[in-house]
Write an enzyme that holds these catalytic residues in place. Structure first.
Site, mmCIF file in Angstrom:
data_model
loop_
_atom_site.group_PDB
_atom_site.id
_atom_site.type_symbol
_atom_site.label_atom_id
_atom_site.label_comp_id
_atom_site.label_asym_id
_atom_site.label_seq_id
_atom_site.Cartn_x
_atom_site.Cartn_y
_atom_site.Cartn_z
ATOM 1 N N THR A 119 -1.499 -4.352 14.160
ATOM 2 C CA THR A 119 -0.733 -3.392 13.367
ATOM 3 C C THR A 119 -1.275 -2.000 13.655
ATOM 4 O O THR A 119 -2.481 -1.806 13.791
ATOM 5 C CB THR A 119 -0.862 -3.655 11.857
ATOM 6 O OG1 THR A 119 -2.232 -3.566 11.518
ATOM 7 C CG2 THR A 119 -0.327 -5.001 11.483
ATOM 8 N N GLU A 147 2.793 -8.382 9.767
ATOM 9 C CA GLU A 147 2.111 -9.502 9.097
ATOM 10 C C GLU A 147 3.091 -10.581 8.633
ATOM 11 O O GLU A 147 2.684 -11.658 8.219
ATOM 12 C CB GLU A 147 1.337 -8.990 7.870
ATOM 13 C CG GLU A 147 0.080 -8.204 8.190
ATOM 14 C CD GLU A 147 0.340 -6.714 8.383
ATOM 15 O OE1 GLU A 147 1.470 -6.349 8.731
ATOM 16 O OE2 GLU A 147 -0.597 -5.926 8.192
ATOM 17 N N LYS A 165 2.284 10.942 -7.350
ATOM 18 C CA LYS A 165 1.895 10.694 -8.740
ATOM 19 C C LYS A 165 1.982 12.009 -9.504
ATOM 20 O O LYS A 165 1.127 12.870 -9.380
ATOM 21 C CB LYS A 165 0.496 10.097 -8.797
ATOM 22 C CG LYS A 165 0.530 8.713 -8.164
ATOM 23 C CD LYS A 165 -0.778 7.987 -8.199
ATOM 24 C CE LYS A 165 -0.598 6.603 -7.627
ATOM 25 N NZ LYS A 165 -1.270 6.349 -6.375
ATOM 26 N N TRP A 225 5.416 7.896 -11.265
ATOM 27 C CA TRP A 225 5.545 7.825 -9.809
ATOM 28 C C TRP A 225 6.888 8.390 -9.358
ATOM 29 O O TRP A 225 7.933 8.095 -9.958
ATOM 30 C CB TRP A 225 5.449 6.370 -9.340
ATOM 31 C CG TRP A 225 4.069 5.803 -9.416
ATOM 32 C CD1 TRP A 225 2.950 6.420 -9.910
ATOM 33 C CD2 TRP A 225 3.664 4.503 -8.995
ATOM 34 N NE1 TRP A 225 1.866 5.585 -9.810
ATOM 35 C CE2 TRP A 225 2.280 4.401 -9.257
ATOM 36 C CE3 TRP A 225 4.315 3.426 -8.406
ATOM 37 C CZ2 TRP A 225 1.548 3.254 -8.955
ATOM 38 C CZ3 TRP A 225 3.595 2.284 -8.116
ATOM 39 C CH2 TRP A 225 2.215 2.203 -8.393
HETATM 40 P P1 AMP Z 1 5.233 -2.650 10.917
HETATM 41 O O1 AMP Z 1 4.261 -3.714 10.666
HETATM 42 O O2 AMP Z 1 4.805 -1.643 11.938
HETATM 43 O O3 AMP Z 1 6.601 -3.174 11.217
HETATM 44 O O4 AMP Z 1 5.362 -1.812 9.573
HETATM 45 C C1 AMP Z 1 5.718 -2.417 8.352
HETATM 46 C C2 AMP Z 1 5.992 -1.379 7.311
HETATM 47 O O5 AMP Z 1 7.136 -0.597 7.678
HETATM 48 C C3 AMP Z 1 6.364 -1.938 5.963
HETATM 49 O O6 AMP Z 1 5.240 -2.332 5.220
HETATM 50 C C4 AMP Z 1 7.107 -0.773 5.341
HETATM 51 O O7 AMP Z 1 6.233 0.191 4.824
HETATM 52 C C5 AMP Z 1 7.825 -0.172 6.518
HETATM 53 N N1 AMP Z 1 9.219 -0.658 6.576
HETATM 54 C C6 AMP Z 1 9.721 -1.648 7.323
HETATM 55 N N2 AMP Z 1 11.039 -1.791 7.109
HETATM 56 C C7 AMP Z 1 11.388 -0.876 6.169
HETATM 57 C C8 AMP Z 1 12.601 -0.531 5.503
HETATM 58 N N3 AMP Z 1 13.744 -1.134 5.769
HETATM 59 N N4 AMP Z 1 12.557 0.452 4.578
HETATM 60 C C9 AMP Z 1 11.399 1.098 4.291
HETATM 61 N N5 AMP Z 1 10.228 0.821 4.893
HETATM 62 C C10 AMP Z 1 10.214 -0.158 5.823
#
Ligand code: AMP
Length: 540
Positions: free
Chosen positions: A185, A329, A437, A442
């Site tokens: 990640t 994950e 915040k 929030w």
């Molecule tokens: P990654 O592991 O790089 O795919 O990142 C995952 C993170 O991307 C998630 O925990 C979210 O914070 C963000 N994310 C993924 N899809 C969305 C979505 N449709 N809307 C908002 N945030 C998203």
């Protein structure tokens, strides 16, 4: 008493065996990194994947060894995946958009023995090669004609390398919980963390992704994953498409609006998937050139929030815009937004209200929201909480990190903040570290960003919390305008006024030429916080 059914391990390579046998002539079309369009099919990919396994085996790669790929979406990358996994080695997809030092860190942490790379990334690897002590050889995903001069250790052109194998090789059978693939990640802080998928978790995820309310592609459809294989298994499409026999169209290195449009049009693509930035480029290209895509039926969009204006643009074209949320994950699918009963007949703004949520989970993902102490919060569509998930394709630990990442009920904290409504629709309101915040309450930075990009002159918007002497934090809206467009602070605030609670309104707007992004296309808020660290609100 145990059931009396067969012990048939869920192994990733069985997916490609099935595709070759049942959908052997189904095409896999690639815009090759070298340039021309390349055509092959699942039967050929299977044959060549066996040669890769045989060749790796001859090079001494064994069960559990890590083999890295640093490559675009191409047929060679796909066959390499299955070839690596078929002998129980672990396919480690490396994101080439990371900084070179991060790439070196990741390869060393994974202890990759072999690196397969596109020609594009040879110069990056050459610069860090002396640090990559575990790597024994580099295989360049090209043929003899296009093989660059390189100083990489034991470098060989992929086509020459597999030509040394005859393909008389059988894939291995082993426990379905054996590791199959890994992906780090790209956290914005701290070291990257390795997610280690198993054969079982990938196959389970493919079955989940294939349902009509998920990716929804079947054997008569054509899928173009713009989302890279190195971004959480191209959202599982590398497994789900062959398992269904869906025709695959792979974009190689060209992800701009014109190139993606050309493939969508010429290959009559019905389903596609990618992050919002990609769709922004496509929609701009289509609008500027007055183009249509009559065959396109579904655009899956995730990775960051899909703006309402984008969903509407696709719906107006007669295309289903499927907003998805997930993370590396989670393999990565978590939720998808479809109009399920009692909302199936909704249209217009009411339908957009639902489609704009991140949706509900398919079978195989459970979710809950909790407060900071771990107490479950109600599904009332209003209460914000930490979003936690569990399921057979969700990580239970990071690779070589000795820390417990699950709560006492086995749920993983996603780091996202969300609401869930009584029908199970989840709405991400923030990353837990980005939420603003203000006076003990929030404010969702994502809601403000989504609203601001609805203004016709705004190309991209980001909201950060900035210190405020009275309220602790207040929102600062950072805006990049579309080229050739003008809008003042008052224009944008007027556009937002009345659409959100008064106390959510940004206290100020800063105009910038560009908004920084992470290697997976998300807004890089840490960089914005750094950029605006000396900023103070007018009058404070
Ligand atoms: P990654 O592991 O790089 O795919 O990142 C995952 C993170 O991307 C998630 O925990 C979210 O914070 C963000 N994310 C993924 N899809 C969305 C979505 N449709 N809307 C908002 N945030 C998203």
């Amino acid at each position: 008493m145990l059931g009396l059914m067969q012990d048939w391990p869920l192994l990733c390579h069985r997916i490609l065996e099935h595709a070759a046998l049942i959908h052997g002539t189904q095409e896999v079309v690639t815009r090759s990194v070298e340039g021309p369009i390349h055509r092959t099919n699942y039967a050929e990919i299977h044959k060549r994947a066996l040669k890769i396994s045989q060749r790796l085996d001859r090079d001494g790669i064994r069960l559990g060894d890590r083999v890295a790929t640093i490559a675009w979406n191409t047929w060679r990358h796909l066959e390499a995946w299955y070839g690596i996994m078929g002998i129980g080695a672990i396919c480690h997809t490396v994101n080439p958009r990371l900084f070179p030092e991060q790439i070196a860190w990741i390869i060393n942490h994974a202890q990759d023995r072999v690196v397969m790379t596109d020609i594009t990334f040879v110069p990056i690897l050459e610069k860090i090669a002396d640090k990559l002590t575990s790597v024994e050889r580099y295989i360049v995903l090209t043929d003899k004609t296009h093989m660059p001069q390189t100083t990489l250790k034991n470098a060989v052109a992929y086509e020459d390398w597999i030509a040394e194998a005859d393909g008389h090789f059988r894939w291995k059978t082993f426990d379905e919980n054996t590791a199959a693939a890994m992906c780090y990640t790209s956290g914005t802080t701290g070291d990257p963390k390795g997610v280690l998928y198993s054969h079982r978790s990938n196959v389970m995820h493919a079955l989940m992704a294939n349902t009509g309310d998920s990716l929804g592609a079947c054997a008569s459809d054509t899928m173009l994953p713009v989302v890279p294989l190195f971004h959480a298994n191209s959202w599982g499409i590398a497994f789900s498409a062959p398992s269904m026999g869906t025709k695959l169209v792979l974009p190689g290195a060209k992800l701009d609006g014109a190139s993606v449009f050309e493939l969508l049009e010429t290959e009559k693509v019905t389903h596609t998937a990618g992050v919002p930035t990609v769709w922004l480029m496509l929609l701009n290209h289509m609008a500027t050139n007055k183009l249509k895509l009559p065959h396109l039926r579904m655009v899956v969009c995730g990775g960051s929030a899909m703006p309402r204006s984008m969903i509407k643009a696709f719906v107006d074209m007669g295309v289903t815009a499927r907003h998805a949320w997930g993370m590396t994950e989670m393999s990565p699918i978590g939720t998808l937004a479809t109009l399920k009963p009692p909302f199936s007949d909704l249209a217009g703004e009411e339908a957009l209200d639902i489609l704009q949520t991140q949706g509900y989970p398919p079978f195989g993902v459970q979710m809950k929201i909790t407060d900071d102490a771990g107490k479950e919060l109600p599904w009332d569509g209003k209460t914000f909480g930490r979003l936690k998930v569990s399921g057979p394709s969700v990580a239970k630990a990071y690779y070589r990190v000795d820390a417990d990442i699950l709560d006492e009920n086995g749920f993983f904290d996603t780091g996202d903040v969300a609401t869930i409504d009584p029908n199970g629709y989840m709405r991400i309101t923030d990353r837990s570290k980005d939420v603003i915040k203000s006076g003990g309450e929030w404010i969702s930075s994502i809601d403000l960003e989504n609203l601001a990009v609805g203004h016709p002159a705004v190309a991209e918007a980001a909201v950060i919390g900035v210190h405020h002497p009275k309220w602790d934090e207040r929102p600062l809206l950072i805006v990049q305008l579309k080229q050739g467009q003008n809008a003042t602070k008052d224009d944008i605030l007027k556009f937002m006024d009345g659409k959100i609670a008064k106390w959510w309104m940004p206290d100020d707007i800063a105009f910038v030429d560009g908004i920084p992004h992470t290697a997976t296309g998300k807004i890089l808020k840490t960089a914005l916080r750094e950029q605006f660290k000396a900023y103070t609100f007018p009058g404070t």
